[in-house]
Design a protein around this motif. Sequence first.
Motif, short mmCIF file in Angstrom:
data_model
loop_
_atom_site.label_atom_id
_atom_site.label_comp_id
_atom_site.label_asym_id
_atom_site.label_seq_id
_atom_site.Cartn_x
_atom_site.Cartn_y
_atom_site.Cartn_z
N GLU A 90 0.84 -1.21 0.00
CA GLU A 90 0.00 0.00 0.00
C GLU A 90 0.86 1.25 0.00
OE1 GLU A 90 -2.75 2.11 -0.86
OE2 GLU A 90 -3.26 -0.03 -0.83
N GLN A 91 1.95 1.20 0.79
CA GLN A 91 2.88 2.33 0.87
C GLN A 91 3.53 2.61 -0.50
OE1 GLN A 91 5.67 1.56 4.06
NE2 GLN A 91 7.36 2.45 2.86
N VAL A 92 3.92 1.54 -1.19
CA VAL A 92 4.53 1.72 -2.52
C VAL A 92 3.49 2.25 -3.51
CG1 VAL A 92 5.64 0.52 -4.47
CG2 VAL A 92 6.34 0.00 -2.13
N ALA A 93 2.27 1.73 -3.41
CA ALA A 93 1.20 2.19 -4.31
C ALA A 93 0.97 3.69 -4.11
CB ALA A 93 -0.08 1.40 -4.05
N GLN A 94 0.96 4.13 -2.86
CA GLN A 94 0.77 5.57 -2.57
C GLN A 94 1.90 6.40 -3.15
OE1 GLN A 94 0.25 6.49 1.59
NE2 GLN A 94 -1.68 5.34 1.66
N ALA A 95 3.13 5.89 -3.00
CA ALA A 95 4.29 6.61 -3.53
C ALA A 95 4.21 6.72 -5.06
CB ALA A 95 5.58 5.90 -3.12
N LEU A 96 3.70 5.66 -5.69
CA LEU A 96 3.58 5.69 -7.15
C LEU A 96 2.54 6.72 -7.57
CD1 LEU A 96 3.75 1.89 -8.12
CD2 LEU A 96 5.52 3.63 -8.37
N ARG A 97 1.44 6.77 -6.84
CA ARG A 97 0.41 7.76 -7.18
C ARG A 97 0.95 9.18 -6.97
NH1 ARG A 97 -3.06 3.72 -5.00
NH2 ARG A 97 -3.11 4.74 -2.97
N ALA A 98 1.73 9.36 -5.90
CA ALA A 98 2.32 10.69 -5.63
C ALA A 98 3.30 11.06 -6.74
CB ALA A 98 3.01 10.69 -4.28
N ALA A 99 3.90 10.04 -7.38
CA ALA A 99 4.89 10.31 -8.45
C ALA A 99 4.23 10.36 -9.83
CB ALA A 99 5.97 9.24 -8.42
N GLY A 100 2.90 10.32 -9.85
CA GLY A 100 2.21 10.54 -11.12
C GLY A 100 1.42 9.37 -11.68
N ALA A 101 1.42 8.21 -11.00
CA ALA A 101 0.64 7.07 -11.51
C ALA A 101 -0.85 7.41 -11.45
CB ALA A 101 0.92 5.82 -10.69
N ILE A 102 -1.56 7.18 -12.55
CA ILE A 102 -3.00 7.51 -12.53
C ILE A 102 -3.80 6.38 -11.91
CG2 ILE A 102 -2.92 9.08 -14.51
CD1 ILE A 102 -4.34 6.68 -16.06
N GLU A 103 -3.18 5.19 -11.84
CA GLU A 103 -3.86 4.05 -11.22
C GLU A 103 -2.80 3.08 -10.72
OE1 GLU A 103 -7.14 0.72 -12.30
OE2 GLU A 103 -6.89 2.34 -13.75
N THR A 104 -3.12 2.39 -9.65
CA THR A 104 -2.22 1.33 -9.17
C THR A 104 -3.05 0.07 -8.91
OG1 THR A 104 -2.46 2.12 -6.90
CG2 THR A 104 -0.51 2.87 -8.09
N ILE A 105 -2.43 -1.07 -9.14
CA ILE A 105 -3.07 -2.36 -8.86
C ILE A 105 -2.09 -3.18 -8.03
CG2 ILE A 105 -3.99 -4.51 -9.85
CD1 ILE A 105 -4.58 -2.98 -12.43
N ILE A 106 -2.57 -3.79 -6.97
CA ILE A 106 -1.71 -4.68 -6.20
C ILE A 106 -2.12 -6.12 -6.55
CG2 ILE A 106 -1.08 -5.46 -3.87
CD1 ILE A 106 -1.73 -2.55 -2.92
#
Length: 309
Positions: free
Chosen positions: A289-305
């Motif tokens: 979840e922490q990595v997903a949040q970091a990806l969104r903060a870096a510009g990812a429009i969507e994340t999937i775990i």
Amino acid sequence: MNQATAPGKIILFGEHAVVYGRPAIAVPLTQVRATATLSPNSTAFQVIAHDLGQQYLLTEAATDNPIAVAVNETLRQLGHPVAPSVNLGLQSTIPLGRGLGSGAAISTAIVRVLAQFYQTDLTPAEISAIVYEVEKLHHGTPSGIDNTVIAFEQPVYFIKGRGVQRMTVKKSLTFVIGDTGVIASTREVVAALRQRWQTAPDRYEGYFDEVGRLAQHAKMIIEQGLVGAAALGKLMNENHELLTDMGVSSPELDKLVLAAGDAGAWGAKLSGAGGGGNMIALVEPAQAEQVAQALRAAGAIETIITTVR
Ligand code: PMV
């Protein structure tokens, strides 16, 4: 009514080099799926592509329309060359053009639903072969990895032109997928790489060899589960660097790969054709979840775990 589905996919190692005969590893992504539905139509075969807001008769489709090619090729293989009078409804939760196998999944769902309609069992290899014909329209010179992993719905170690090797995953692997939101054409990225390869074959063959070795090494780690995720993550970072050297990454992808590392991922790389699309990061489940949040903060429009077993 008949209905069939097919998953998306992610490539863990070896994209692009796989087009040049090196091994690659891909796994199905079951959280997102394409769905094909057949319902009665009183007069003709009609395609209803819900996500695209399109509706047209099969007979009116362009000859290079991938959906029409999937339908006609399947009907031919099933020995029913005349299309039945049905509505073919298509829907997908797989983002388009982001390296998650949306095209191959739609085709696979179409093949499966038509086989169901005619009560014919097709093996995964037979389904894969039909979808490969359609993939040629999407990709130009496809290696066949997308149709294989999606039709078999299992982790695969894939070498072009050889039979598929199903892989067992000894210790489950958790990935965070980050979407740059940038749509890239696989056909164009593959074709541009081919041009660069033609101008400097030795250099690119060298990259492909190194990528192939990473895929071989990764196969051992995944199947034997002897060393931890850290070793696999390192191989992913190396694979991403080689993909960057080959010129298929992008600033958006590089930013997400870096952000994943900073947030504690074991390793990260672009996945699929690159130029945009998705990247994947290997993580401890507790950190996902922490990595997903970091990806969104870096510009990812969507994340999937996703967890691969
Ligand atoms: O469909 P994509 O964007 O995941 O690309 C498939 C992987 C490539 O190696 C770039 C092309 C191929 O045919 O294997």
